[in-house]
Design an enzyme around this catalytic site. Structure first.
Site, PDB file in Angstrom:
ATOM      1  N   LYS A  48      -0.451 -78.011 -25.306  1.00  0.00           N
ATOM      2  CA  LYS A  48       0.616 -78.604 -26.103  1.00  0.00           C
ATOM      3  C   LYS A  48       1.353 -79.655 -25.300  1.00  0.00           C
ATOM      4  CE  LYS A  48       1.701 -74.578 -28.956  1.00  0.00           C
ATOM      5  NZ  LYS A  48       2.028 -73.230 -28.481  1.00  0.00           N
ATOM      6  N   LYS A  99       3.716 -77.598 -14.240  1.00  0.00           N
ATOM      7  CA  LYS A  99       4.685 -78.089 -15.209  1.00  0.00           C
ATOM      8  C   LYS A  99       5.889 -78.760 -14.545  1.00  0.00           C
ATOM      9  CE  LYS A  99       3.511 -75.159 -19.133  1.00  0.00           C
ATOM     10  NZ  LYS A  99       3.996 -74.320 -20.234  1.00  0.00           N
ATOM     11  N   LYS A 159      -7.309 -78.258 -19.357  1.00  0.00           N
ATOM     12  CA  LYS A 159      -7.281 -77.453 -20.583  1.00  0.00           C
ATOM     13  C   LYS A 159      -6.569 -78.217 -21.688  1.00  0.00           C
ATOM     14  CE  LYS A 159      -3.045 -74.688 -20.871  1.00  0.00           C
ATOM     15  NZ  LYS A 159      -2.678 -74.362 -22.240  1.00  0.00           N
TER      16      LYS A 159
HETATM   17  P1  ATP Z   1       1.983 -75.479 -22.877  1.00  0.00           P
HETATM   18  O1  ATP Z   1       1.005 -76.496 -22.372  1.00  0.00           O
HETATM   19  O2  ATP Z   1       3.308 -76.053 -23.251  1.00  0.00           O
HETATM   20  O3  ATP Z   1       2.090 -74.254 -22.002  1.00  0.00           O
HETATM   21  P2  ATP Z   1       0.011 -74.234 -24.483  1.00  0.00           P
HETATM   22  O4  ATP Z   1      -0.881 -75.210 -25.115  1.00  0.00           O
HETATM   23  O5  ATP Z   1      -0.472 -73.552 -23.243  1.00  0.00           O
HETATM   24  O6  ATP Z   1       1.400 -74.955 -24.266  1.00  0.00           O
HETATM   25  P3  ATP Z   1       1.164 -71.744 -25.306  1.00  0.00           P
HETATM   26  O7  ATP Z   1       2.047 -71.482 -26.459  1.00  0.00           O
HETATM   27  O8  ATP Z   1       1.745 -71.761 -23.937  1.00  0.00           O
HETATM   28  O9  ATP Z   1       0.414 -73.129 -25.573  1.00  0.00           O
HETATM   29  O10 ATP Z   1      -0.042 -70.698 -25.324  1.00  0.00           O
HETATM   30  C1  ATP Z   1      -0.328 -69.801 -26.386  1.00  0.00           C
HETATM   31  C2  ATP Z   1      -1.634 -69.100 -26.111  1.00  0.00           C
HETATM   32  O11 ATP Z   1      -2.723 -70.029 -26.191  1.00  0.00           O
HETATM   33  C3  ATP Z   1      -1.728 -68.470 -24.720  1.00  0.00           C
HETATM   34  O12 ATP Z   1      -2.357 -67.204 -24.827  1.00  0.00           O
HETATM   35  C4  ATP Z   1      -2.601 -69.418 -23.943  1.00  0.00           C
HETATM   36  O13 ATP Z   1      -3.312 -68.779 -22.898  1.00  0.00           O
HETATM   37  C5  ATP Z   1      -3.536 -69.890 -25.037  1.00  0.00           C
HETATM   38  N1  ATP Z   1      -4.097 -71.195 -24.719  1.00  0.00           N
HETATM   39  C6  ATP Z   1      -3.376 -72.332 -24.546  1.00  0.00           C
HETATM   40  N2  ATP Z   1      -4.198 -73.362 -24.280  1.00  0.00           N
HETATM   41  C7  ATP Z   1      -5.461 -72.862 -24.287  1.00  0.00           C
HETATM   42  C8  ATP Z   1      -6.760 -73.434 -24.091  1.00  0.00           C
HETATM   43  N3  ATP Z   1      -6.894 -74.732 -23.828  1.00  0.00           N
HETATM   44  N4  ATP Z   1      -7.845 -72.626 -24.157  1.00  0.00           N
HETATM   45  C9  ATP Z   1      -7.709 -71.308 -24.417  1.00  0.00           C
HETATM   46  N5  ATP Z   1      -6.522 -70.701 -24.626  1.00  0.00           N
HETATM   47  C10 ATP Z   1      -5.411 -71.469 -24.565  1.00  0.00           C
HETATM   48 MG    MG Z   2       0.963 -72.429 -22.091  1.00  0.00          MG
END
Ligand code: ATP
Ligand code: MG
Length: 332
Positions: free
Chosen positions: A198, A112, A195
């Protein structure tokens, strides 16, 4: 009853398919069997620059989505992280217990901060895994349902719990990650080597649950597969197709094997068209329910008020115990 704790960031408005399949879906299931604490982690959301009005709106939107996904405030404790000041308080103690090099090894920070430019990245982004340690330990959670990307942070949580317990006496439950193999990592539809995220996904590769269903269908239909035509689960050699099969299988309950059979001799187009339909059927009622919760701010506020009260009761007890262990003079 074993306890679970997990959180989701209110950084982007909509949850994406990875959030749902990797985490929130398990939260809904675990509220039946566990003493469940789930929170919208707004403290984590300010580790990157944020707009105050947007943060407020997205925090409410996150709560509405969690309720729409099936969290039941009668069966779990649902709250907003900043409503429980103990998170920041315990985080300080955990900061002081963490080695600088140890924190620097967290791969999410590397990823990040590289994206933002190392000089722009905040100290908060650097220490956010340690806040997460505090989030988990405050509730004496036995298990933490998350996606694969969080495994390293749960490992850090275990290390710090053991370190604290070793130094000051048994205080914290050492938690286990709860990561389901099948859905541990949902991939970007345009780049199945990263992955779905967000913050890091390509717009076309990110399936937002609150997108217009037509947009969602289009994203699914234009997902990247490969030059082969065989529909077969092979995460290593056919990551795009395998990702689609995982999503299809989890949303419908059909086994991967059954899907491979169903699409034998058919092209990727057929698979994508059907999956697009499955997705639309899933997101359409989800969007409606989310909107219903948003339209009822009194209910939402009362859910959060009760949640914060229940969460604080547990968090305050752990923090008081921890303060005593560390040697802070009790306030008279
Ligand atoms: P950022 O990229 O800003 O970190 P994010 O997409 O990872 O955002 P978070 O709010 O950080 O979203 O994560 C919330 C939950 O979703 C966490 O438990 C994380 O492990 C899970 N998660 C996020 N992306 C994935 C994915 N691609 N596959 C499975 N689980 C995910
Ligand atoms: Mg995350």
């Amino acid at each position: 009853v074993p306890r679970v704790l997990s959180g989701i960031q209110p950084t982007a408005g909509s949850f994406h398919l990875g959030n749902y399949l990797g985490a929130v879906r398990q939260w809904v299931a675990l509220q039946e069997s566990h003493d469940a604490f789930y929170m919208v982690v707004d403290l984590h959301a300010i580790t990157v620059p944020q707009d105050p009005a947007e943060l407020r709106a997205n925090t409410r939107l996150a709560v509405a989505q969690l309720l729409a996904a099936g969290l039941d405030p009668e069966r779990c404790t649902l709250f907003v992280q900043s409503h429980v000041p103990e998170h920041a308080q315990l985080a300080w103690i955990m900061n002081c217990l963490t080695g600088f090099g140890e924190a620097a090894r967290m791969t999410q920070f590397k990823d990040k901060s590289a994206k933002q430019g190392a000089d722009r990245a905040s100290v908060g982004l650097f220490t956010y895994p340690i806040l997460q340690v505090a989030d988990i330990l405050l509730y004496q959670a036995n298990e933490v349902p998350v996606g694969e990307d969080q495994r390293q942070h749960i490992e850090l949580t275990r290390d710090l719990a053991e370190r604290f317990n070793g130094r000051f006496g048994a205080t914290f439950t050492v938690p286990e990650p709860y990561i389901l193999k099948e859905t541990a990592k949902i991939y970007d539809l345009q780049d199945p080597s990263i992955k779905m995220s967000k913050s890091a996904s390509t717009p076309k590769g990110l399936v937002n649950l609150l997108d217009d269903p037509k947009t969602t269908a289009k994203k699914v239909r234009s997902a990247v597969t490969d030059t082969d035509t065989v529909i077969r689960f092979d995460a290593e050699h056919k990551p795009g197709v395998s990702n689609l099969l995982t999503i299809y299988s989890t949303l419908t309950g059909a086994g991967i094997g059954a899907l491979e059979e169903k699409y034998e001799g058919k092209g990727y187009g057929a698979l994508k068209t059907d999956l697009a339909e499955v997705m639309v059927e899933f997101v359409t009622p989800f969007r409606e329910r989310t909107q219903q919760y948003l339209d009822d701010p009194e209910t939402l506020d009362s859910v959060l008020a009760k949640g914060a009260e229940k969460a604080r009761a547990v968090a305050a007890e752990t923090l008081a115990h921890t303060y005593e262990r560390v040697g802070f003079l009790p306030a008279k």
